[in-house]
Design a protein around this motif. Structure first.
Motif, short mmCIF file in Angstrom:
data_model
loop_
_atom_site.label_atom_id
_atom_site.label_comp_id
_atom_site.label_asym_id
_atom_site.label_seq_id
_atom_site.Cartn_x
_atom_site.Cartn_y
_atom_site.Cartn_z
N LYS A 63 1.03 -0.81 -11.33
CA LYS A 63 0.88 -1.45 -10.02
C LYS A 63 0.91 -2.97 -10.14
O LYS A 63 1.48 -3.66 -9.28
N ALA A 64 0.30 -3.51 -11.20
CA ALA A 64 0.29 -4.97 -11.39
C ALA A 64 1.71 -5.50 -11.57
O ALA A 64 2.07 -6.55 -11.03
N VAL A 65 2.50 -4.77 -12.35
CA VAL A 65 3.90 -5.17 -12.54
C VAL A 65 4.65 -5.10 -11.21
O VAL A 65 5.38 -6.03 -10.83
N PHE A 66 4.45 -4.02 -10.48
CA PHE A 66 5.14 -3.84 -9.20
C PHE A 66 4.74 -4.93 -8.21
O PHE A 66 5.58 -5.52 -7.54
N TYR A 67 3.45 -5.20 -8.12
CA TYR A 67 2.95 -6.22 -7.19
C TYR A 67 3.53 -7.59 -7.53
O TYR A 67 3.97 -8.33 -6.63
N SER A 68 3.52 -7.94 -8.81
CA SER A 68 4.03 -9.24 -9.24
C SER A 68 5.49 -9.42 -8.89
O SER A 68 5.92 -10.51 -8.49
N LEU A 69 6.27 -8.35 -9.00
CA LEU A 69 7.71 -8.44 -8.76
C LEU A 69 8.09 -8.34 -7.29
O LEU A 69 9.04 -8.99 -6.84
N PHE A 70 7.35 -7.53 -6.52
CA PHE A 70 7.85 -7.16 -5.19
C PHE A 70 6.97 -7.56 -4.01
O PHE A 70 7.39 -7.36 -2.87
N ARG A 126 0.83 -1.20 0.00
CA ARG A 126 0.00 0.00 0.00
C ARG A 126 0.87 1.26 0.00
O ARG A 126 0.58 2.23 -0.72
N GLN A 127 1.91 1.26 0.80
CA GLN A 127 2.82 2.41 0.83
C GLN A 127 3.50 2.59 -0.52
O GLN A 127 3.66 3.72 -1.00
N SER A 128 3.89 1.49 -1.13
CA SER A 128 4.53 1.55 -2.44
C SER A 128 3.58 2.11 -3.49
O SER A 128 3.95 2.96 -4.31
N PHE A 129 2.33 1.65 -3.47
CA PHE A 129 1.33 2.15 -4.42
C PHE A 129 1.10 3.64 -4.22
O PHE A 129 0.95 4.39 -5.20
N SER A 130 1.07 4.07 -2.98
CA SER A 130 0.89 5.49 -2.69
C SER A 130 2.03 6.32 -3.28
O SER A 130 1.82 7.39 -3.85
N SER A 131 3.25 5.80 -3.16
CA SER A 131 4.41 6.50 -3.72
C SER A 131 4.31 6.57 -5.24
O SER A 131 4.60 7.61 -5.85
N LEU A 132 3.92 5.47 -5.86
CA LEU A 132 3.79 5.44 -7.32
C LEU A 132 2.72 6.43 -7.78
O LEU A 132 2.90 7.12 -8.80
N GLU A 133 1.62 6.52 -7.04
CA GLU A 133 0.56 7.47 -7.39
C GLU A 133 1.06 8.91 -7.30
O GLU A 133 0.75 9.74 -8.17
N ASP A 134 1.84 9.20 -6.26
CA ASP A 134 2.38 10.56 -6.10
C ASP A 134 3.33 10.92 -7.23
O ASP A 134 3.28 12.03 -7.79
N ILE A 135 4.19 9.96 -7.57
CA ILE A 135 5.16 10.21 -8.65
C ILE A 135 4.43 10.38 -9.97
O ILE A 135 4.75 11.29 -10.76
N LEU A 136 3.44 9.53 -10.21
CA LEU A 136 2.70 9.61 -11.48
C LEU A 136 1.90 10.90 -11.56
O LEU A 136 1.71 11.45 -12.65
N SER A 137 1.46 11.40 -10.42
CA SER A 137 0.75 12.69 -10.41
C SER A 137 1.68 13.81 -10.86
O SER A 137 1.27 14.71 -11.61
N GLU A 138 2.94 13.74 -10.44
CA GLU A 138 3.93 14.73 -10.88
C GLU A 138 4.23 14.57 -12.37
O GLU A 138 4.33 15.56 -13.11
N VAL A 139 4.34 13.31 -12.80
CA VAL A 139 4.62 13.04 -14.21
C VAL A 139 3.47 13.52 -15.08
O VAL A 139 3.66 13.96 -16.21
#
Length: 363
Positions: free
Chosen positions: A114-121, A84-97
């Motif tokens: 997120k699916a790629v991230f979840y599968s890997l980590f 959940r923390q990782s997804f939150s970080s990805l959302e914040d970064i993508l918001s900037e992008v």
């Protein structure tokens, strides 16, 4: 002597079975012998079912949030919180992008990311350290553009240069970039798992038995395929089709299109597990999936012109979503995964979203 002894044993058994008391004794002995084996089978099936439900619960809690029950094991709870923390970080970064993206280029598919991230980590230690701009950039390419500014005194033409973030549509390219970044190869099995996660979350279906049922004409699968190719004007690659296996497929058909049971939307070719499955024509892999039910491990290839072929119940998938394949290229190994009673290839031809008899197309 051995023959006489066997005959005597058979007579004794027959006599015992004819007597009610003797019959109950024999049945009791058989149950006593088989009970441990039956118990083991039941336990294994229960464990597999519980594991599937447990994994799906973790998937739902990670993507959709919600309160974590006190019954959730401590290690799983930590993994879910980390994700959940990782997804939150990805959302914040993508918001900037998003501020760097420019219509009609659009933004990256956050769910796919997120699916790629979840599968890997998921389950790894401190996955949050990987949820950074470098990971997000695996899904983007950057382009320098120019535009006029609003300053009437500016004499430059154009007077302003800026960078635009453009989503990468080609999944194999994304997977190559993620592999380079993480030092971990994304295998075809990884890619199929990513797709499975992507569609489960996207559909909101976290049940152990995903709706890729063969009953009723493939159900969700055919609807998904129709949606994926809707509006696509890629022309058919042309030419004749080839056999999906080496040798004569006609002599190995075990169930015809439209027979066997209601909703059988393909043709079954009985072949040993591990037989090479080949693309019947050139095309692009629309997606691959590793479902526990229905089609099992399956590959879907788009050939243009609204023509799709589906290869189901494989034991191993050898290609990834978005990959270009040549006619005759090995894309999977046969098996008996999913809703299957034995090793075979379930082959479908889907034209404009409608399953058609493969015999009408194969040589």
């Amino acid at each position: 002597m051995p023959a006489h002894a066997a005959l005597a044993a058979l007579k004794a058994a027959a006599a015992a079975l004819s007597d009610e008391k003797g019959r109950k004794v024999i049945i009791g002995i058989v149950i006593a012998i088989l009970s441990p084996l039956i118990l083991i089978i039941v336990v294994i099936v229960s464990m597999l079912s519980a594991t599937a439900d447990h994994n799906n619960a973790a998937l739902k809690l990670s993507f959709e949030g919600g309160a974590l029950s006190s019954q959730v094991p401590a290690d799983y709870k930590l993994h879910i919180e980390n994700m959940r923390q990782s997804f939150s970080s990805l959302e914040d970064i993508l918001s900037e992008v998003g501020n760097e993206c420019e219509s009609p280029d659009g933004e990256p598919d956050l769910l796919r990311m997120k699916a790629v991230f979840y599968s890997l980590f998921f389950g790894s230690d401190f996955p949050q350290t990987h949820a950074d701009r470098a990971f997000v950039d695996c899904f983007l390419t950057y382009e320098e553009r120019a535009r006029d500014c609003d300053d009437p005194d500016c004499e430059d033409d154009p007077c302003e240069e800026y960078s635009v973030a453009i989503p990468i549509a080609d999944l194999p390219t994304v997977y190559d970039r993620v592999s380079t970044l993480t030092g971990r190869e994304i295998t075809p099995e990884d890619a199929a798992n990513i797709t499975e996660i992507y569609y489960r979350v996207g559909s909101g279906d976290y049940s152990s038995r995903h709706p890729d049922s063969l009953e009723g004409g493939g159900g969700a699968t055919h609807a998904r395929i129709a949606a994926l190719i809707a509006g696509d004007d890629t022309p058919f690659v042309g030419g004749n089709y080839a056999s999906p296996i080496t040798g004569d497929w006609r002599s190995q058909v075990s169930c015809e299109f439209g027979t066997g049971y209601v909703g059988h939307t393909g043709m079954d070719i009985a072949i040993p597990t591990g037989t090479e499955i080949r693309a019947v024509a050139a095309g692009r892999v629309l997606y691959t999936k590793m479902s526990s039910g229905g089609y099992g491990y399956h590959v879907v290839v788009y050939h243009g012109g609204g023509i799709v072929t589906l290869y189901a119940h494989n034991s191993r998938i050898l290609v990834s979503e978005g990959q270009e394949v040549a006619q005759g290229e090995t894309i999977a190994w046969s098996g008996s995964t999913g809703n299957s009673t034995g090793p075979h290839l379930h082959l479908e031809f889907i034209i404009d979203g409608i399953p058609c008899n493969p015999r009408s197309y194969l040589p």
